[in-house]
Design a protein around this motif. Structure first.
Motif, PDB file in Angstrom:
ATOM      1  N   ALA A 186       4.286 -11.590  -0.085  1.00 43.31           N
ATOM      2  CA  ALA A 186       4.126 -11.038  -1.436  1.00 43.31           C
ATOM      3  C   ALA A 186       3.124  -9.890  -1.435  1.00 43.31           C
ATOM      4  N   TYR A 187       2.097 -10.006  -0.611  1.00 50.34           N
ATOM      5  CA  TYR A 187       1.104  -8.944  -0.493  1.00 50.34           C
ATOM      6  C   TYR A 187       1.748  -7.646  -0.001  1.00 50.34           C
ATOM      7  N   GLY A 188       2.513  -7.733   1.093  1.00 49.60           N
ATOM      8  CA  GLY A 188       3.161  -6.538   1.633  1.00 49.60           C
ATOM      9  C   GLY A 188       4.134  -5.905   0.657  1.00 49.60           C
ATOM     10  N   GLU A 189       4.904  -6.731  -0.027  1.00 49.38           N
ATOM     11  CA  GLU A 189       5.867  -6.213  -1.004  1.00 49.38           C
ATOM     12  C   GLU A 189       5.166  -5.523  -2.171  1.00 49.38           C
ATOM     13  N   THR A 190       4.060  -6.097  -2.624  1.00 47.84           N
ATOM     14  CA  THR A 190       3.322  -5.513  -3.751  1.00 47.84           C
ATOM     15  C   THR A 190       2.667  -4.199  -3.344  1.00 47.84           C
ATOM     16  N   LEU A 191       2.228  -4.106  -2.088  1.00 48.81           N
ATOM     17  CA  LEU A 191       1.668  -2.844  -1.601  1.00 48.81           C
ATOM     18  C   LEU A 191       2.678  -1.709  -1.750  1.00 48.81           C
ATOM     19  N   VAL A 192       3.932  -1.985  -1.418  1.00 44.04           N
ATOM     20  CA  VAL A 192       4.979  -0.963  -1.520  1.00 44.04           C
ATOM     21  C   VAL A 192       5.158  -0.537  -2.974  1.00 44.04           C
ATOM     22  N   GLU A 193       5.165  -1.487  -3.879  1.00 45.15           N
ATOM     23  CA  GLU A 193       5.307  -1.178  -5.303  1.00 45.15           C
ATOM     24  C   GLU A 193       4.137  -0.328  -5.792  1.00 45.15           C
ATOM     25  N   LEU A 194       2.928  -0.704  -5.408  1.00 43.43           N
ATOM     26  CA  LEU A 194       1.751   0.047  -5.838  1.00 43.43           C
ATOM     27  C   LEU A 194       1.730   1.446  -5.227  1.00 43.43           C
ATOM     28  N   GLY A 195       2.230   1.564  -3.994  1.00 40.40           N
ATOM     29  CA  GLY A 195       2.279   2.866  -3.349  1.00 40.40           C
ATOM     30  C   GLY A 195       3.136   3.858  -4.105  1.00 40.40           C
ATOM     31  N   ALA A 196       4.205   3.369  -4.732  1.00 41.62           N
ATOM     32  CA  ALA A 196       5.079   4.239  -5.528  1.00 41.62           C
ATOM     33  C   ALA A 196       4.423   4.666  -6.832  1.00 41.62           C
ATOM     34  N   GLN A 197       3.521   3.827  -7.336  1.00 40.15           N
ATOM     35  CA  GLN A 197       2.888   4.085  -8.627  1.00 40.15           C
ATOM     36  C   GLN A 197       1.629   4.932  -8.520  1.00 40.15           C
ATOM     37  N   ARG A 198       0.944   4.809  -7.387  1.00 33.89           N
ATOM     38  CA  ARG A 198      -0.364   5.468  -7.262  1.00 33.89           C
ATOM     39  C   ARG A 198      -0.503   6.151  -5.906  1.00 33.89           C
ATOM     40  N   GLU A 199      -0.661   7.464  -5.939  1.00 35.24           N
ATOM     41  CA  GLU A 199      -0.787   8.228  -4.698  1.00 35.24           C
ATOM     42  C   GLU A 199      -2.185   8.124  -4.094  1.00 35.24           C
ATOM     43  N   ASP A 200      -3.133   7.559  -4.835  1.00 37.19           N
ATOM     44  CA  ASP A 200      -4.490   7.415  -4.301  1.00 37.19           C
ATOM     45  C   ASP A 200      -4.628   6.202  -3.383  1.00 37.19           C
ATOM     46  N   ILE A 201      -3.638   5.324  -3.378  1.00 32.82           N
ATOM     47  CA  ILE A 201      -3.716   4.118  -2.558  1.00 32.82           C
ATOM     48  C   ILE A 201      -3.371   4.436  -1.105  1.00 32.82           C
ATOM     49  N   VAL A 202      -4.285   4.044  -0.214  1.00 31.64           N
ATOM     50  CA  VAL A 202      -4.058   4.161   1.225  1.00 31.64           C
ATOM     51  C   VAL A 202      -4.285   2.782   1.840  1.00 31.64           C
ATOM     52  N   VAL A 203      -3.608   2.517   2.929  1.00 26.04           N
ATOM     53  CA  VAL A 203      -3.684   1.196   3.559  1.00 26.04           C
ATOM     54  C   VAL A 203      -4.115   1.341   5.013  1.00 26.04           C
ATOM     55  N   LEU A 204      -5.022   0.473   5.427  1.00 27.53           N
ATOM     56  CA  LEU A 204      -5.510   0.465   6.801  1.00 27.53           C
ATOM     57  C   LEU A 204      -5.258  -0.910   7.408  1.00 27.53           C
ATOM     58  N   ASP A 205      -4.996  -0.928   8.720  1.00 26.62           N
ATOM     59  CA  ASP A 205      -4.800  -2.189   9.412  1.00 26.62           C
ATOM     60  C   ASP A 205      -5.365  -2.083  10.824  1.00 26.62           C
ATOM     61  N   ALA A 206      -5.778  -3.233  11.356  1.00 28.22           N
ATOM     62  CA  ALA A 206      -6.387  -3.267  12.687  1.00 28.22           C
ATOM     63  C   ALA A 206      -5.413  -3.841  13.711  1.00 28.22           C
ATOM     64  N   ASP A 207      -4.274  -3.178  13.832  1.00 26.01           N
ATOM     65  CA  ASP A 207      -3.268  -3.498  14.841  1.00 26.01           C
ATOM     66  C   ASP A 207      -2.595  -4.863  14.622  1.00 26.01           C
ATOM     67  N   LEU A 208      -2.525  -5.281  13.349  1.00 27.02           N
ATOM     68  CA  LEU A 208      -1.874  -6.557  13.020  1.00 27.02           C
ATOM     69  C   LEU A 208      -0.906  -6.377  11.853  1.00 27.02           C
TER      70      LEU A 208
END
Length: 312
Positions: free
Chosen positions: A12-34
């Motif tokens: 649900a977290y990953g899916e919501t990130l995609v939705e928020l990414g479409a709504q807000r261009e200020d959102i960036v996502v970082l991950d540590a190789d996982l």
């Protein structure tokens, strides 16, 4: 209680990130190789220019997130909870929380339900670490529906947030129309004999216990404490006055987590009997999630047993 389906909070977290990414261009996502484990790869596939895999360098990831926040972005950083709160603790404290930067930590694979990876990977002290830092908000969603609400609320508030995200598929049982407000717990069931305060995956266990207790003539209230910090003092005091008996349930050490937060409120506002159910100052170990929940007493059966013992 109606279970709609089973779904992992991290999905649900990953899916919501995609939705928020479409709504807000200020959102960036970082991950540590996982990214595939945390499911941030879903965002990365859709918004490549706003996704940063920093490699196995969690401390550096927190610094990068801080820099992005200073330049006007809303960074969401993900890795396993044990690494994001433990290995990178100093960077979270000094680089993100000390200057009160707008960074969101969505850390997955929390608690003993990480399973077979064992005690080295099972974060049972992460809530304690994060709630002890000034300026940090701590949120622990209980199912996939609430995960979505929590992430949206987190990105819409200003300042550091720790979102504790569970790994395994779990029942989806909350109402999509139910309100979600940071700092305000949800009373899932009212009751007069005992009040069960639960967080994360333990909310479902608490509701299951309450349903079974009702069949035995025990009227148990269930409170979903999705925000550990700031804690909802009003509902704690209200339930203490009504029931005089409180149980806390968490997939976390009984030291420094939900139980400790409730004890702090009760000791100052309304001292009543409190029993804390959680990991009893122990490390985790290898096993399936169900085996480990049973081993550490994180089950509806143990909640029922505890409630009945308190009422004798």
């Amino acid at each position: 209680m109606i279970v709609k389906e089973t779904k992992a909070l991290r999905i649900a977290y990953g899916e919501t990130l995609v939705e928020l990414g479409a709504q807000r261009e200020d959102i960036v996502v970082l991950d540590a190789d996982l990214a595939h484990a945390t499911t941030t790869y879903l965002f990365g596939e859709k918004y490549k220019e706003r996704f940063f895999n920093v490699g196995i360098a969690e401390q550096n990831m927190m610094g990068v997130a801080a820099g992005l926040a200073i330049t006007g972005f809303t960074p969401i950083a993900s890795t396993f909870a044990i690494f994001g709160t433990g290995r990178a603790y100093e960077q979270v404290r000094n680089t993100i929380c000390y200057p009160k930067l707008n960074v969101k930590l969505a850390l997955t694979h929390s608690g003993v339900t990480v399973g077979e990876d064992g005690g080295s990977h099972q974060s049972i002290e992460d809530i304690s670490l994060m709630r002890g830092i000034p300026n940090m908000t701590v949120i622990v969603p209980c199912d996939a529906i609430q995960m979505k609400k929590a992430l949206i609320a987190a990105v819409n508030m200003e300042g550091p947030v720790y979102l504790r995200v569970a790994r395994p598929p779990s029942p989806v049982f909350t109402d999509e129309n139910e309100s979600f407000e940071i700092g305000k717990a949800n009373v899932m069931k009212d009751g007069k004999d005992v009040a069960i305060f639960a967080t994360g995956l333990m909310v479902y266990e608490a509701l299951t216990a309450a349903e079974e207790l009702a069949k035995q003539g025990i009227d148990a209230a269930v409170v979903n404490v999705h925000t550990i910090k700031p804690i909802d003092k009003d509902v704690i005091v209200s339930m203490a006055r009504k029931t005089k008996k409180i149980i806390s349930v968490e997939e976390h050490s009984v030291i420094g987590g939900l139980g400790s937060a409730i004890a702090e409120v009760l000791s100052e506002e309304k001292p009543v009997k409190l029993k804390r159910i959680g990991v009893q100052d122990l490390f985790g170990q290898s096993g399936t999630p169900d085996q480990l929940l049973e081993h550490y007493g994180l089950t509806s059966a143990n909640i029922m047993k505890t409630a009945k013992a308190m009422l004798k």
